[in-house]
Design a protein around this motif. Structure first.
Motif: not given
Length: 641
Positions: A204-212
């Protein structure tokens, strides 16, 4: 004495299913609907019933490449196109001044209506059961997935399972110094399933996303911004949506354009030590093509402004999505940033922006069907595979759901090639090249993009959808009629000659071109840049039957770009020859002399199914392909023990 609650899970044996789909985001919805519509008894499990097809980030569907995927999902018999046609608040065709290969439709969605309509569709779909539950582990026997176990102890058996966990898998939300375990939009995360996957041997990998942040529309001064209205022309995503059922184009909601400025950038620079993206708090890898505003300010230090779109989240709310200002800064810093932007001096935050980290399955562990190599009969789709975007998720969900359903029925899988669909491009990219960051579809990723257009998704995929049982007989007959009309009109234009009369030559000269000296085929005349089909009609007899605008669109594009399309199709024929050179599944790469070290490692890891796929692996050079091809052709296949 008060009752003491037991922490021991109760065991509940649920019904058996053909297909179980874990997660009801955009991937899970398409996977479950496809499986059920193909006649499989299907269970769709979601952490929260209020999050079915929810849009925790930008409330929109479509855009370059992405909009074409929505059309492909629809052409195969999926739901996203139909659902957005029912629930959009604005529709725009992008890149209309460019060639057909990059044109794409984009819709602003009413996020709450979108969720409710999709949930209703799922609830009313025969063979499909929707239930709330958190999956903690898989039931496996001898490397084969047999079902799932939820956190309440409920067990459900199935022939195949599709994981569409999105950003909920060990999700962690970060806002400045604050961080806590959570799924998107402050929902409950799935904490145990990732541990179970690791125990089964998955990487498994760790990814990141986000919101305003979201702001109150009542506190925005729209007079200081630039209006971005919807198109005046009727348009839609689904081939089933008739123009007569389309929303009144006058009833659309506008988006609004403004910009960050030097003051905004100064606030960000002064607080970089508190920015989780830069102080080491964020460990996951974020999307390169959708960076946070603090990342943009640092990476593009020479730019004194960045676009900000204020987008309505629905008809019955005043929440506006501040597109272009994705951030994980502390809340008080976010407030200052927002107030520095023209039109938002007095804007009130309704929700702060945040970053979210989550687990993904490294996609080299997948076969081209999206079945995992580690566990048989287990499929993955959506952000679980390391992608970003609702559209990419829907396309993968459709693909994985179809293949899980076919496996449950004991039938051969569906494999979409790079020349057949953007979905095929995405699948091949993921399983062949992997991804070190959240993957986003771009038109530049498709070498055959002139063949993979927004306008012809039905021509490419409706036949496949019909064969799978996902396209109704009525829709299929309408498709055949359209196809016949297009081909018939192209044939007719290749048989009509336009003679050099006064009207024709005056029209030509008005456009700065030389008058005709001899007759010319109508198809050749249509290829002139200033000639459209509607103009051409002035100079040729009318067809026996009136043609719809979609037929005319196909005729015009296929005629004007005939030479380029033919060249692309010739390249596809070369590709087919390479795809036909299959690599045995049990080949022993250790026995092949002459392969470069990196090629040897990559070939063993990815296990390509054909010479064509092997040639697309990063680190595998033409010399390695030549050695591999000769080895296979000579029949010296060393079988693995």
């Amino acid at each position: 004495m008060s009752e003491i609650l037991s922490h021991v899970k109760q065991t509940y044996q649920g019904p058996d299913y053909d297909v179980i789909v874990v997660g009801a985001g955009h991937a899970g919805c398409e996977a479950a609907l496809a499986a059920a519509r193909m006649g499989n008894q299907t269970l769709l499990l979601t952490i929260n019933l209020e999050m079915v097809a929810f849009m925790p980030c930008n409330p929109s569907v479509g855009g370059p490449a992405k909009g074409i995927v929505v059309r492909e999902v629809d052409a195969l018999g999926g739901e996203m196109g139909r659902n957005i046609d029912k629930t959009y608040v604005q529709m725009r065709m992008l890149n209309t001044g460019k060639g057909p290969a990059v044109r794409a439709l984009r819709a602003q969605a009413d996020k709450h209506a979108y969720h409710m309509k999709m949930k209703q569709t799922i609830e009313n779909q025969p063979h499909l059961t929707l239930r709330q539950g958190i999956v903690d582990s898989l039931i496996t026997e001898d490397g084969v997935c047999k079902g799932v176990v939820t956190n309440t102890g409920a067990k459900y058996n199935a022939k195949t399972v599709v994981l569409c966990t999105g950003t909920s898998a060990r999700g962690r939300i970060i806002i400045g110094e604050l961080q806590y375990s959570s799924g998107p939009n402050n929902t409950q995360p799935a904490l145990e399933l990732s541990k179970n996957l690791e125990a089964l041997g998955f990487k498994l990998k760790r990814f990141k996303t986000g919101t305003p942040p979201r702001v109150d529309g009542n506190t925005i001064d729209f007079t200081k911004t630039t209006e971005q209205p919807g198109d005046k022309d009727v348009n839609h995503f689904s081939y089933e949506t008739p123009d007569s059922q389309y929303l009144d184009v006058k009833n659309q909601l506008s988006c609004w354009l403004t910009y960050t400025n030097e003051k905004t950038h100064a606030i960000i620079r002064e607080n970089l030590d508190r920015a989780p993206m830069f102080n080491g708090t964020v460990e996951g890898i974020g999307p390169r093509y959708c960076p946070s505003i603090e990342d943009k300010v640092v990476r593009f230090a020479d730019k004194d402004h960045h676009q900000v779109f204020l987008e309505p989240e629905g008809r019955d709310t005043q929440e506006y999505y501040v597109n272009g200002m994705s951030t994980s800064m502390p809340e008080e810093v976010q407030q200052k940033m927002v107030h520095s932007v023209e039109g938002m001096r007095d804007a009130e935050l309704m929700r702060p922006g945040y970053a979210i980290e989550y687990d993904v399955v490294d996609p080299y562990q997948l076969k081209p069907t999206f079945e995992t190599k580690v566990i048989k009969n287990l499929y993955t789709a959506g952000q679980t595979n390391g992608t970003s975007g609702y559209e990419e998720a829907a396309g993968q969900g459709m693909y994985a759901g179809i293949n899980a359903a076919l496996r449950a029925q004991g039938k051969d899988p569906l494999i979409l090639k790079r020349n057949e669909a953007y979905i095929g491009v995405m699948v091949d990219d993921l399983v062949t090249k992997g991804t070190n960051e959240p993957y986003r579809l771009l038109t530049s990723r498709a070498e055959y993009r002139l063949l993979l257009r927004h306008d012809n998704a039905d021509m490419r995929l409706t036949e496949k959808g019909y064969e799978l049982g996902l396209i109704s007989e009525e829709r299929y007959q309408a498709f055949l009629a359209k196809k016949a009309a297009v081909e018939g009109e192209i044939k007719r234009l290749n048989s009509i000659r336009i003679k050099p009369n006064a009207e024709v030559n005056q029209f030509i000269q008005d456009h700065g071109d030389k008058p005709l000296q001899d007759g010319v085929l109508a198809s050749v005349f249509l290829r002139r840049p200033y000639v459209t089909y509607n103009v051409l009609k002035r100079f040729i007899p009318a067809p026996d039957q009136p043609l719809g605008r979609r037929v005319i669109e196909q005729v015009e594009i296929r005629t004007k770009y005939a030479g380029y399309i033919k060249k692309a199709e010739e390249n596809v024929e070369k590709l087919k020859k390479m795809e036909a050179k299959k690599i045995p599944e049990n080949i022993d790469y250790d026995a092949i002399d002459g392969l470069a070290t990196e090629a040897h490692q990559k070939l063993k890891q990815i296990q390509p199914h054909s010479i064509a796929q092997a040639s697309r692996i990063s680190g595998v050079n033409p010399s390695d392909i030549a050695i591999l091809s000769v080895y296979i052709q000579q029949g010296r296949i060393a079988k693995t023990k």
